[in-house]
Design a protein around this motif. Structure first.
Motif, PDB file in Angstrom:
ATOM      1  N   ASN A   1       0.844  -1.184   0.000  1.00 37.62           N
ATOM      2  CA  ASN A   1       0.000   0.000   0.000  1.00 37.62           C
ATOM      3  C   ASN A   1       0.886   1.243   0.000  1.00 37.62           C
ATOM      4  O   ASN A   1       1.811   1.359   0.796  1.00 37.62           O
ATOM      5  CB  ASN A   1      -0.898  -0.030   1.241  1.00 37.62           C
ATOM      6  CG  ASN A   1      -1.908   1.089   1.279  1.00 37.62           C
ATOM      7  OD1 ASN A   1      -1.932   1.943   0.411  1.00 37.62           O
ATOM      8  ND2 ASN A   1      -2.736   1.062   2.296  1.00 37.62           N
ATOM      9  N   SER A   2       0.592   2.163  -0.885  1.00 33.00           N
ATOM     10  CA  SER A   2       1.436   3.361  -0.992  1.00 33.00           C
ATOM     11  C   SER A   2       1.372   4.217   0.268  1.00 33.00           C
ATOM     12  O   SER A   2       2.341   4.900   0.595  1.00 33.00           O
ATOM     13  CB  SER A   2       1.049   4.176  -2.220  1.00 33.00           C
ATOM     14  OG  SER A   2      -0.261   4.695  -2.080  1.00 33.00           O
ATOM     15  N   ASP A   3       0.254   4.175   0.984  1.00 30.50           N
ATOM     16  CA  ASP A   3       0.154   4.945   2.228  1.00 30.50           C
ATOM     17  C   ASP A   3       1.121   4.405   3.276  1.00 30.50           C
ATOM     18  O   ASP A   3       1.735   5.180   4.009  1.00 30.50           O
ATOM     19  CB  ASP A   3      -1.276   4.912   2.773  1.00 30.50           C
ATOM     20  CG  ASP A   3      -2.240   5.718   1.928  1.00 30.50           C
ATOM     21  OD1 ASP A   3      -1.775   6.608   1.177  1.00 30.50           O
ATOM     22  OD2 ASP A   3      -3.457   5.455   2.011  1.00 30.50           O
ATOM     23  N   ASP A   4       1.243   3.079   3.348  1.00 24.95           N
ATOM     24  CA  ASP A   4       2.183   2.491   4.303  1.00 24.95           C
ATOM     25  C   ASP A   4       3.618   2.825   3.933  1.00 24.95           C
ATOM     26  O   ASP A   4       4.446   3.080   4.801  1.00 24.95           O
ATOM     27  CB  ASP A   4       2.003   0.982   4.369  1.00 24.95           C
ATOM     28  CG  ASP A   4       0.740   0.567   5.100  1.00 24.95           C
ATOM     29  OD1 ASP A   4       0.096   1.440   5.706  1.00 24.95           O
ATOM     30  OD2 ASP A   4       0.403  -0.630   5.051  1.00 24.95           O
TER      31      ASP A   4
ATOM     32  N   LYS B   1       4.652   5.498   2.311  1.00 22.26           N
ATOM     33  CA  LYS B   1       4.862   6.919   2.627  1.00 22.26           C
ATOM     34  C   LYS B   1       5.000   7.125   4.130  1.00 22.26           C
ATOM     35  O   LYS B   1       5.835   7.921   4.573  1.00 22.26           O
ATOM     36  CB  LYS B   1       3.712   7.755   2.082  1.00 22.26           C
ATOM     37  CG  LYS B   1       3.693   7.861   0.583  1.00 22.26           C
ATOM     38  CD  LYS B   1       2.492   8.655   0.106  1.00 22.26           C
ATOM     39  CE  LYS B   1       2.402   8.658  -1.407  1.00 22.26           C
ATOM     40  NZ  LYS B   1       1.196   9.351  -1.879  1.00 22.26           N
ATOM     41  N   LEU B   2       4.191   6.414   4.902  1.00 20.38           N
ATOM     42  CA  LEU B   2       4.282   6.525   6.359  1.00 20.38           C
ATOM     43  C   LEU B   2       5.627   6.033   6.852  1.00 20.38           C
ATOM     44  O   LEU B   2       6.251   6.649   7.711  1.00 20.38           O
ATOM     45  CB  LEU B   2       3.147   5.748   7.031  1.00 20.38           C
ATOM     46  CG  LEU B   2       3.124   5.770   8.556  1.00 20.38           C
ATOM     47  CD1 LEU B   2       2.967   7.198   9.078  1.00 20.38           C
ATOM     48  CD2 LEU B   2       2.017   4.879   9.078  1.00 20.38           C
TER      49      LEU B   2
ATOM     50  N   GLN C   1      -4.600   4.709  13.134  1.00 16.47           N
ATOM     51  CA  GLN C   1      -5.337   4.760  11.872  1.00 16.47           C
ATOM     52  C   GLN C   1      -6.404   3.660  11.827  1.00 16.47           C
ATOM     53  O   GLN C   1      -7.533   3.907  11.402  1.00 16.47           O
ATOM     54  CB  GLN C   1      -4.368   4.606  10.716  1.00 16.47           C
ATOM     55  CG  GLN C   1      -4.986   4.759   9.356  1.00 16.47           C
ATOM     56  CD  GLN C   1      -3.956   4.580   8.250  1.00 16.47           C
ATOM     57  OE1 GLN C   1      -2.941   3.905   8.443  1.00 16.47           O
ATOM     58  NE2 GLN C   1      -4.229   5.150   7.116  1.00 16.47           N
TER      59      GLN C   1
END
Length: 95
Positions: free
Chosen positions: A18-21, A23-24, A90
């Motif tokens: 996942n791109s959000d993970d 980035k995080l 989250q």
């Protein structure tokens, strides 16, 4: 706000594709690099009173400490701790 201390006992989570993970994880690694840079600035005092200061000496030392902190980030555990904490927050907000 109460901090859930049970998250500290969890094993390190693998990053999903996942791109959000991703980035995080980049942000938590950057935060850890900042912490390490502050520690290195405090602990590595490279002044030598026998030799005069060269022009740009402080810049080179700062660049050296930056590169060390960037290479060490992600390996001290602060990034993992923060990543797990933020992922749990989250997930709790989604429920």
């Amino acid at each position: 706000m109460q901090i859930n201390t049970a998250i500290y006992d969890k094993p390190v989570q693998n990053i999903n594709s996942n791109s959000d993970d991703i980035k995080l994880r980049e942000q938590t690694d950057s935060f850890e690099a900042l912490i390490l840079k502050i520690v290195l600035d405090t602990s590595l005092n490279m002044e030598n009173h026998l030799y005069p200061k060269e022009a740009g000496n402080e810049i080179y030392q700062s660049m050296y400490k930056d590169s060390i902190s960037q290479s060490l980030s992600g390996s001290f555990g602060y990034s993992d701790l923060l990543f797990n904490y933020l992922k749990e927050l989250q997930e709790n907000q989604k429920d």
